[in-house]
Every structure is written in structure tokens, then in C-alpha cells.
Design a protein around this motif. Structure first.
Motif, PDB file in Angstrom:
ATOM      1  N   LEU A 102     -12.567  12.619  10.228  1.00 15.09           N
ATOM      2  CA  LEU A 102     -11.030  12.094  10.409  1.00 15.09           C
ATOM      3  C   LEU A 102     -10.838  10.828   8.778  1.00 15.09           C
ATOM      4  O   LEU A 102      -9.818  10.834   8.244  1.00 15.09           O
ATOM      5  N   LEU A 103     -11.880  10.268   8.725  1.00 13.56           N
ATOM      6  CA  LEU A 103     -11.939   9.009   7.755  1.00 13.56           C
ATOM      7  C   LEU A 103     -12.389  10.013   6.309  1.00 13.56           C
ATOM      8  O   LEU A 103     -11.919   9.695   5.209  1.00 13.56           O
ATOM      9  N   ALA A 104     -13.013  10.967   5.985  1.00 11.79           N
ATOM     10  CA  ALA A 104     -12.737  11.605   5.235  1.00 11.79           C
ATOM     11  C   ALA A 104     -11.563  12.578   4.908  1.00 11.79           C
ATOM     12  O   ALA A 104     -11.118  12.579   3.484  1.00 11.79           O
ATOM     13  N   LYS A 105     -10.317  13.011   5.449  1.00 14.19           N
ATOM     14  CA  LYS A 105      -9.085  13.369   5.073  1.00 14.19           C
ATOM     15  C   LYS A 105      -8.993  12.088   5.149  1.00 14.19           C
ATOM     16  O   LYS A 105      -7.348  13.082   4.132  1.00 14.19           O
ATOM     17  N   GLU A 106      -8.527  10.902   5.179  1.00  8.64           N
ATOM     18  CA  GLU A 106      -7.924   9.697   4.910  1.00  8.64           C
ATOM     19  C   GLU A 106      -8.500   9.634   3.673  1.00  8.64           C
ATOM     20  O   GLU A 106      -8.040   8.885   2.941  1.00  8.64           O
ATOM     21  N   ASP A 125       1.270  -1.216  -0.249  1.00 13.03           N
ATOM     22  CA  ASP A 125      -0.244   0.423  -0.144  1.00 13.03           C
ATOM     23  C   ASP A 125       0.724   1.362   0.211  1.00 13.03           C
ATOM     24  O   ASP A 125       1.749   1.774   1.049  1.00 13.03           O
ATOM     25  N   PHE A 126       0.803   2.088  -0.917  1.00 11.54           N
ATOM     26  CA  PHE A 126       2.032   3.618  -1.261  1.00 11.54           C
ATOM     27  C   PHE A 126       0.517   4.475  -0.593  1.00 11.54           C
ATOM     28  O   PHE A 126       1.470   5.522  -0.790  1.00 11.54           O
ATOM     29  N   ARG A 127      -0.542   4.707  -0.207  1.00 10.37           N
ATOM     30  CA  ARG A 127      -0.997   5.450   0.137  1.00 10.37           C
ATOM     31  C   ARG A 127      -1.425   5.839   1.664  1.00 10.37           C
ATOM     32  O   ARG A 127      -2.582   5.185   2.050  1.00 10.37           O
ATOM     33  N   GLY A 128      -0.692   6.045   2.445  1.00 10.51           N
ATOM     34  CA  GLY A 128      -1.265   5.784   4.337  1.00 10.51           C
ATOM     35  C   GLY A 128      -1.731   5.015   5.106  1.00 10.51           C
ATOM     36  O   GLY A 128      -1.049   3.925   4.114  1.00 10.51           O
ATOM     37  N   MET A 129      -2.680   5.018   5.001  1.00  9.61           N
ATOM     38  CA  MET A 129      -3.576   3.972   5.621  1.00  9.61           C
ATOM     39  C   MET A 129      -4.179   3.335   5.612  1.00  9.61           C
ATOM     40  O   MET A 129      -4.425   2.109   5.915  1.00  9.61           O
ATOM     41  N   GLY A 130      -3.913   3.277   4.256  1.00  8.81           N
ATOM     42  CA  GLY A 130      -4.794   2.453   3.606  1.00  8.81           C
ATOM     43  C   GLY A 130      -6.507   2.573   3.594  1.00  8.81           C
ATOM     44  O   GLY A 130      -7.484   1.611   3.846  1.00  8.81           O
ATOM     45  N   LEU A 131      -6.999   3.845   4.068  1.00  6.91           N
ATOM     46  CA  LEU A 131      -8.567   3.742   3.905  1.00  6.91           C
ATOM     47  C   LEU A 131      -8.626   4.748   2.354  1.00  6.91           C
ATOM     48  O   LEU A 131     -10.291   5.302   2.609  1.00  6.91           O
ATOM     49  N   SER A 132      -7.584   4.858   1.925  1.00  5.72           N
ATOM     50  CA  SER A 132      -8.240   5.836   0.805  1.00  5.72           C
ATOM     51  C   SER A 132      -9.205   5.223  -0.249  1.00  5.72           C
ATOM     52  O   SER A 132      -9.382   3.781  -0.654  1.00  5.72           O
ATOM     53  N   ASN A 133     -10.324   5.900  -0.362  1.00  2.16           N
ATOM     54  CA  ASN A 133     -11.305   5.030  -1.584  1.00  2.16           C
ATOM     55  C   ASN A 133     -12.013   3.599  -1.348  1.00  2.16           C
ATOM     56  O   ASN A 133     -12.159   3.673  -2.104  1.00  2.16           O
ATOM     57  N   ARG A 134     -11.722   3.782  -0.106  1.00  2.00           N
ATOM     58  CA  ARG A 134     -12.876   2.620   0.881  1.00  2.00           C
ATOM     59  C   ARG A 134     -14.186   3.240   1.851  1.00  2.00           C
ATOM     60  O   ARG A 134     -14.460   4.900   1.626  1.00  2.00           O
ATOM     61  N   ILE A 135     -15.001   2.796   0.835  1.00  2.00           N
ATOM     62  CA  ILE A 135     -16.171   3.070   1.921  1.00  2.00           C
ATOM     63  C   ILE A 135     -16.684   2.590   3.266  1.00  2.00           C
ATOM     64  O   ILE A 135     -16.865   1.610   4.148  1.00  2.00           O
ATOM     65  N   ALA A 136     -17.271   3.468   3.801  1.00  2.00           N
ATOM     66  CA  ALA A 136     -17.206   3.713   5.446  1.00  2.00           C
ATOM     67  C   ALA A 136     -18.820   3.662   5.920  1.00  2.00           C
ATOM     68  O   ALA A 136     -19.543   4.766   5.357  1.00  2.00           O
ATOM     69  N   ILE A 137     -19.576   3.147   6.904  1.00  5.04           N
ATOM     70  CA  ILE A 137     -20.356   3.585   7.377  1.00  5.04           C
ATOM     71  C   ILE A 137     -19.617   4.215   8.554  1.00  5.04           C
ATOM     72  O   ILE A 137     -19.741   2.693   9.237  1.00  5.04           O
ATOM     73  N   MET A 153     -16.823  18.468   6.555  1.00  2.00           N
ATOM     74  CA  MET A 153     -15.897  17.588   6.638  1.00  2.00           C
ATOM     75  C   MET A 153     -15.233  17.843   5.294  1.00  2.00           C
ATOM     76  O   MET A 153     -15.873  18.515   4.316  1.00  2.00           O
ATOM     77  N   THR A 154     -13.934  17.092   4.936  1.00  2.00           N
ATOM     78  CA  THR A 154     -13.313  17.167   3.980  1.00  2.00           C
ATOM     79  C   THR A 154     -13.922  17.307   2.199  1.00  2.00           C
ATOM     80  O   THR A 154     -14.104  16.020   2.756  1.00  2.00           O
ATOM     81  N   GLU A 155     -13.959  17.565   1.428  1.00  2.00           N
ATOM     82  CA  GLU A 155     -15.109  16.917   0.521  1.00  2.00           C
ATOM     83  C   GLU A 155     -14.788  15.308  -0.223  1.00  2.00           C
ATOM     84  O   GLU A 155     -13.330  15.070  -0.086  1.00  2.00           O
ATOM     85  N   GLY A 156     -16.132  14.688  -0.761  1.00  2.00           N
ATOM     86  CA  GLY A 156     -15.905  13.672  -1.127  1.00  2.00           C
ATOM     87  C   GLY A 156     -17.482  13.395  -1.959  1.00  2.00           C
ATOM     88  O   GLY A 156     -18.302  13.461  -1.345  1.00  2.00           O
ATOM     89  N   GLN A 157     -17.564  12.067  -1.599  1.00  2.00           N
ATOM     90  CA  GLN A 157     -18.839  11.012  -1.633  1.00  2.00           C
ATOM     91  C   GLN A 157     -19.486  10.399  -0.731  1.00  2.00           C
ATOM     92  O   GLN A 157     -19.697   9.882  -0.198  1.00  2.00           O
TER      93      GLN A 157
END
Ligand SMILES: NC(=O)c1ccc[n+]([C@@H]2O[C@H](COP(=O)([O-])OP(=O)(O)OC[C@H]3O[C@@H](n4cnc5c(N)ncnc54)[C@H](O)[C@@H]3O)[C@@H](O)[C@H]2O)c1
Length: 436
Positions: free
Chosen positions: A210-214, A183-195, A235-239
Motif C-alpha cells: 500500500l505504501l509503495a502505491k502511495e 498537501d496537494f498529493r494524496g495522503m502525504g506519504l509520497s517521497n516519505r521513507i518508511a521502515i 510491489m509497485t516500483e520505487g526505491q
């Protein structure tokens, strides 16, 4: 089953090597050529020829040929471009002597063999360089990292356009797969879907931020949809989506999981779940109304069960190989059987048992399940705690203060991320040392 599999594996390997030796002996006798010569003379394309030569060197019983194989790796790992030719030439000479090849007769052997050795060294060197790159922790704010990623993509996929620097396409070239070390991208949370249930307030809200920042995409689920919308606005922008959900009702929880597919696509699945929704209805046990007991259990315990069950089912159905992580909420109240909280302490103790069972049952699917045990955290939930009780609690807290929602959220982020990839079934106390 495992033992039988292993037996077959060994048997197959033994048969393979037995027939390989037989066939090699037979071909050597009939053609008068060794395996390396036959490969060099055969009508292979370059890449296939190199692969076959590599295989032959690797499987050879000759210490000289084995040394060639390991020397190619060691100079590639050391990135020694200068010594490459020297080592290749020595390897060619050693092969000629070992295999008794007369170059006056076999004039066509040396050139293709030399090219193969250079190619083997070349791609081993490329892999070694890539591994070094993969060990770097990616910082999206570092421009040189962005450039590096772009260059890497262009080299590995020259015919395809990269949609965005942080995108699911990276999985296609080996980053962020099931192996956390790639994994090249931080904590591995990028692009994951969280509930995140209870995401409309307190600790749940802090987790969402915090998750939005990731770069995770979040369903902010709460009975109080206004609270969920306010969370998204902060939150930081995102879907992200605000969802009105009552976790105590199975139908409502089912609709929340349908929302994942409606929002992100039919093949998508939430692989991160945080069960933060919770309520209190305090009272002495002899006075407690059965409905107050039920309500607290329905939200904290049954609610956690409903969401966990559906999360696990969808992950298993869609075969998410990069695994899932669930974080539940217990409380120090469960640990000490806090007076006035028979319902809450029972529900949270139940959550701990549920967490351990889920961890045991889901481990084989690479789904982890852990719980946090917060102490007194400054959220709307503790606003009604009388001042004298709060002062008593702070006296018992070694760190001498209430916790902030972000301090629990940080631990939850860790439990959701690949950083905690070997933790499951754990209860992590985040209480400033209260009730150790
Ligand atoms: N704050 C503390 O000191 C503390 C201590 C120990 C454990 N906890 C636990 O931490 C979790 C988060 O608590 P908090 O302090 O952030 O509380 P909070 O009251 O700020 O947030 C809880 C959220 O859950 C939502 N909710 C309640 N019932 C729901 C339902 N049926 N369906 C969906 N959402 C519902 C509420 O609307 C609220 O937004 C809870 O499980 C709580 O029991 C908190």
C-alpha cells in the motif's frame, strides 16, 4: 516561559504602535505629507512600494482606509476582474478626501498609488486562486492535474527545471510541508521513507504494498530476508530495499537505521515506522519455558522499543518538521488475556503502554505513535491455530469471518498519513468486532 513570551510580545506591540503614532505625527507636521504620500514619493521599487502601502492601509485607524483594504481582499477572493478598476478608482477618490490631498498641488500621488492598489489586488487574487488549487486532491492518474501542476511550477519557478512530477521539489513552493492542508498529493506519504519490520509476510507485506502505491520509499525489514525480497518483487516500483534484520537485537536494528542513510543519503531520515514483526510461542503458563517467554517479549516488546527509540532519535536530530508517524501492533490476546498466550499477551499489553508513553513524550516533536489491535487475520501466524478454536472465534466475531491483511494495512496507512494528523496514543481495534 510561554506567559513571559506572550507578555514581551504584547509589550513590544504596544511600544511599536506608540512610537509609530509619534513618528507619523512628527513627519506629518514637518513634511506636510501623510504616510501614503510619503511612500508614493519615496524612491522605492514597485513591489516594496506596494508592500508599504498595504501595510499602511492595514494599520490605519481610519475606517475609510480600512475599508479599502478589506474591499481589495473581497474582490480578489471573489475573482472579480470586471469591477477591479471601479473599486480602485473609488478607493483613490476616498483616500484623497480622507487625507485632504489636493491633486493640483500633489500631482505625483495618484498614479503610483493607483498602481499599488492594482498590485495589491493582483497578488491577493493570485493567492486566492492558489488556495483554491491547493484544495483539490491531486490524482496522479488524472492528466489534467499533471498539466496543472506543471503550469504552476513554471509560473512559480520559471528559471528552474522540474525534475519529475512527483518530487521533493514541491516542498519548495509550499506543497506538502508541515501544514497538511497545503498537501496537494494524496495522503502525504509520497517521497516519505518508511521502515516496515516484519515486512516479509502477512500484514507487514500488505502495508509495504500500500505504501509503495502511495510513492513512499520502503525499507522492508525482516529476519526472513527472502520474504522481504518477495515483498519487494510484488510491489509497485520505487526505491525500496530488503533488509535482513532481527528486531530483538539492538545492533541489527542500528544497522537498519544506517541503511536509511546509505540508501537515501546522509540527510535523509525515516519518518514512518511500522512495527509488524512478531512471533508466538504458545503454551500454558505453568509449562512455559522462560526462554519462550523471553523470545516473544524480545521480538514484540523490546523490538518495538529499539526501533521506536532510534526512529524518534533520528527524527529529532534531523529536525523533520513535517513530523513522523509510528504504528505498533497489539492484539486482542492482550485485551482478554488469551489462554495459552501468557508471553504474547504480556508483550502486546506492554506494546500498548509503550505506545501511550511514546505518544505523550514525542507529541512536542510532531511525532505521533498509535497501535492497531488486530483480531484474527488470515496470515501465516494464525495457520497453526486449531480449527475448533478458530470456529469458536469466528462465532464470537460479529462480522463472522477472518480479516484480510489488507484490511489492517488500510488502517495503518491511514494512521501513517496526514489524514490522521490529530490522532496519537490511540489503540485502533481491527477485529471485525471480536472482543469489543
Ligand atoms: N495475524 C493475526 O491474526 C494477528 C492478530 C493480532 C496481532 N497480530 C500481530 O500483527 C503483526 C503481524 O503479524 P502477521 O499476522 O503478519 O504475522 P506473520 O507471521 O505473517 O509476519 C510476521 C513477520 O515478522 C517477522 N519476524 C519475526 N521475528 C522477527 C524478528 N526478530 N525480526 C524481524 N522480523 C521478524 C517474520 O519473519 C514474519 O515475516 C505481529 O506483530 C502480530 O503479533 C497478528
Amino acid at each position: 516561559m510561554y506567559i513571559i513570551g506572550q507578555l514581551f510580545n504584547h509589550l513590544f506591540t504596544a511600544i511599536y504602535f506608540f512610537f509609530r503614532k509619534l513618528l507619523k505625527g512628527f513627519l506629518r507636521k514637518t513634511t506636510g505629507l501623510c504616510e501614503l504620500q510619503r511612500i508614493c514619493y519615496a524612491d522605492y521599487s514597485n513591489a516594496y512600494r506596494s508592500k508599504a502601502i498595504e501595510n499602511s492601509l492595514r494599520l490605519s485607524k481610519s475606517p475609510v482606509l480600512q475599508k479599502i483594504d478589506s474591499e481589495l481582499t473581497s474582490i480578489a477572493l471573489a475573482d472579480q476582474l470586471a469591477h477591479r478598476w471601479e473599486i480602485v478608482e473609488k478607493a483613490v477618490e476616498a483616500t484623497l478626501v480622507t487625507k485632504c490631498i489636493n491633486t493640483n498641488i500633489h500631482t505625483d500621488f495618484i498614479l503610483p498609488y493607483r498602481i499599488c492598489l492594482v498590485q495589491i489586488y493582483g497578488y491577493r487574487q493570485l493567492i486566492a486562486r492558489l488556495d483554491k488549487l491547493r484544495a483539490i486532491t491531486f490524482d496522479p492518474n488524472d492528466e489534467s492535474h499533471q498539466k496543472l501542476l506543471k503550469t504552476l511550477w513554471e509560473k512559480l519557478c520559471p528559471d528552474r527545471k522540474l525534475d519529475g512530477l512527483i518530487s521533493k521539489q514541491w516542498t519548495e513552493i509550499g506543497f506538502q510541508g508541515s501544514d497538511p492542508s497545503t498537501d496537494f498529493r494524496g495522503m502525504g506519504l509520497s517521497n516519505r521513507i518508511a521502515i516496515v519490520t516484519g515486512g516479509g509476510s502477512g500484514i507487514g507485506r500488505a502495508v509495504c504494498k500500500l505504501l509503495a502505491k502511495e510513492n513512499a520509499s520502503i525499507i522492508v525489514a525482516d529476519r526472513n530476508v527472502k520474504g522481504a525480497q518477495e515483498t519487494i518483487a510484488s510491489m509497485t516500483e520505487g526505491q525500496h530495499v530488503a533488509a535482513e534484520v532481527d528486531v530483538a537485537k539492538l545492533d541489527s536494528v542500528k544497522s537498519m537505521f544506517e541503511l536509511v542513510n546509505k540508501t537515501y543519503g546522509s540527510e535523509e531520515v525515516a519518518t514512518l515506522l511500522v512495527n509488524s514483526a512478531g512471533i508466538t510461542k504458545d503454551g500454558w503458563v505453568i509449562d512455559m519455558k522462560p526462554e519462550d517467554f523471553d523470545q516473544v517479549l524480545d521480538v514484540s516488546l523490546k523490538g518495538t522499543f529499539y526501533t521506536t527509540q532510534l526512529a524518534c532519535k533520528t527524527m529529532i536530530d534531523k529536525k523533520k518538521s513535517d513530523g513522523g508517524s509510528i504504528v505498533n501492533f497489539s492484539s486482542v490476546s492482550a485485551k482478554i488475556g488469551n489462554m495459552g498466550q501468557a508471553n504474547y499477551a504480556a508483550a502486546k499489553a506492554g506494546v500498548e503502554g509503550l505506545t501511550r508513553t511514546v505518544a505523550r513524550e514525542m507529541g512536542k516533536y510532531n511525532i505521533r505513535c498509535n497501535a492497531v489491535i488486530p483480531g484474527f487475520i488470515e496470515t501465516p501466524m494464525v495457520e497453526t491455530v486449531p480449527e475448533h478454536i478458530m470456529q469458536g472465534m469466528l462465532f464470537l466475531t460479529p462480522l463472522g469471518r477472518k480479516g484480510q491483511p489488507e484490511e489492517v494495512a488500510n488502517v495503518i496507512k491511514f494512521l501513517l498519513s496526514k489524514e490522521s494528523s490529530y490522532i496519537t496514543g490511540a489503540m485502533l481495534q481491527v477485529s471485525g468486532g471480536l472482543f469489543l
